[in-house]
Design a protein around this motif. Structure first.
Motif, PDB file in Angstrom:
ATOM      1  N   VAL A 192      -7.381  -0.954   0.714  1.00 57.27           N
ATOM      2  CA  VAL A 192      -7.403  -1.708   1.534  1.00 57.27           C
ATOM      3  C   VAL A 192      -5.383  -2.298   0.608  1.00 57.27           C
ATOM      4  N   LEU A 193      -4.640  -2.580   2.274  1.00 61.04           N
ATOM      5  CA  LEU A 193      -3.046  -2.239   1.914  1.00 61.04           C
ATOM      6  C   LEU A 193      -2.873  -3.800   2.586  1.00 61.04           C
ATOM      7  N   SER A 194      -2.084  -4.877   1.418  1.00 59.79           N
ATOM      8  CA  SER A 194      -0.919  -6.429   2.079  1.00 59.79           C
ATOM      9  C   SER A 194      -0.012  -6.343   1.446  1.00 59.79           C
ATOM     10  N   GLY A 195       0.807  -7.275   2.198  1.00 53.86           N
ATOM     11  CA  GLY A 195       2.231  -7.430   1.811  1.00 53.86           C
ATOM     12  C   GLY A 195       2.520  -7.910   2.690  1.00 53.86           C
ATOM     13  N   LYS A 196       4.308  -8.126   2.957  1.00 53.95           N
ATOM     14  CA  LYS A 196       4.577  -8.710   4.060  1.00 53.95           C
ATOM     15  C   LYS A 196       5.440  -8.343   4.761  1.00 53.95           C
ATOM     16  N   GLU A 197       5.577  -8.816   6.015  1.00 58.19           N
ATOM     17  CA  GLU A 197       6.060  -7.870   6.982  1.00 58.19           C
ATOM     18  C   GLU A 197       7.575  -6.998   6.723  1.00 58.19           C
ATOM     19  N   GLY A 198       7.647  -5.720   7.273  1.00 55.70           N
ATOM     20  CA  GLY A 198       8.795  -5.418   7.382  1.00 55.70           C
ATOM     21  C   GLY A 198       8.743  -4.563   5.617  1.00 55.70           C
TER      22      GLY A 198
END
Length: 225
Positions: A87-93
């Motif tokens: 699973v990959l998480s982060g902020k848009e962009g």
């Protein structure tokens, strides 16, 4: 004096999805091949994950730290594939870069021999969904509780859709299906699902850009385990 490397005896190819929604599952695919005219031995592959990636599926299983594979021998012309899901998480962009290093044992020490990388950009989901139970995302139920589920939906894209369906699956033995009130949803008893379409939710007929709404249904928890 400059030197140009025109070829490498072992090729590495790391593939990652170019875009992913934060919190979604993705898969990294690593292919390696011995393109030289002789067998090689004593290799190590180290995969460096980007911040926000949590691995949980491996094929084959790593030998160390969920990111290291030992390759004792690689015959000429042969190759193999390693896949890692997570699973990959982060902020848009954000651009999330994964990289791999191939190390080879030379004079008793492992040295960096070949590198490859791939990037994934965190994108905005086309459609938005949020599920609440009794107005909470992590509600803890007790025996006999009456649950009010709210499913919030939105069209966050720049595309107009039509003829939409939404399906909710009720998993678990503690739901009392005799108390289910779908408010117009169609129930599949065998699959334990509720489906709403444009005949019961007018928004789904023409799901235009920026449309937001919610669906509510009710069900109780059994009074005994």
């Amino acid at each position: 004096l400059s030197t140009t490397i025109v070829s490498a005896p072992i090729t590495l190819t790391l593939v990652a999805p170019p875009n992913a929604v934060s919190g979604a599952g993705i898969q990294y695919i690593l292919d390696y091949r011995n393109t030289s005219d002789e067998d090689v031995s004593d290799l190590i592959l180290e995969l460096d994950y980007p911040d926000g990636f949590v691995p949980h599926d491996f094929e084959p299983a790593p030998d160390l730290n969920k990111n290291t594979w030992n390759i004792k021998s690689l015959k000429k012309g042969s190759g193999n594939r390693i896949t890692v899901g997570g699973v990959l998480s982060g902020k848009e962009g954000e651009s999330k870069i994964a990289s791999v290093k191939l190390k080879r044992k030379i004079s008793g020490e492992y040295v960096d021999y070949q590198k490859a990388s791939a990037a994934t950009v965190i994108s905005n989901p086309v459609l938005g969904l949020e599920i609440l139970a009794n107005n909470l995302a992590d509600y803890s139920a007790s025996l006999g509780d009456r649950l009010t589920y709210i499913i919030k939906y939105s069209n966050d894209s720049n595309i107009n859709f039509s003829g939409m369906n939404l399906t909710a699956k009720l998993e678990g033995d503690m739901f009392d299906f005799a108390t289910l009130d779908t408010r117009g949803g169609f129930v599949d008893d065998s699959a334990k699902t509720i489906t709403w379409d444009f005949s019961t939710v007018p928004d789904f007929a023409n799901f235009t850009v920026g449309t937001q709404g919610q669906i509510t249904f009710f069900i109780s928890i059994r009074s005994a385990f």
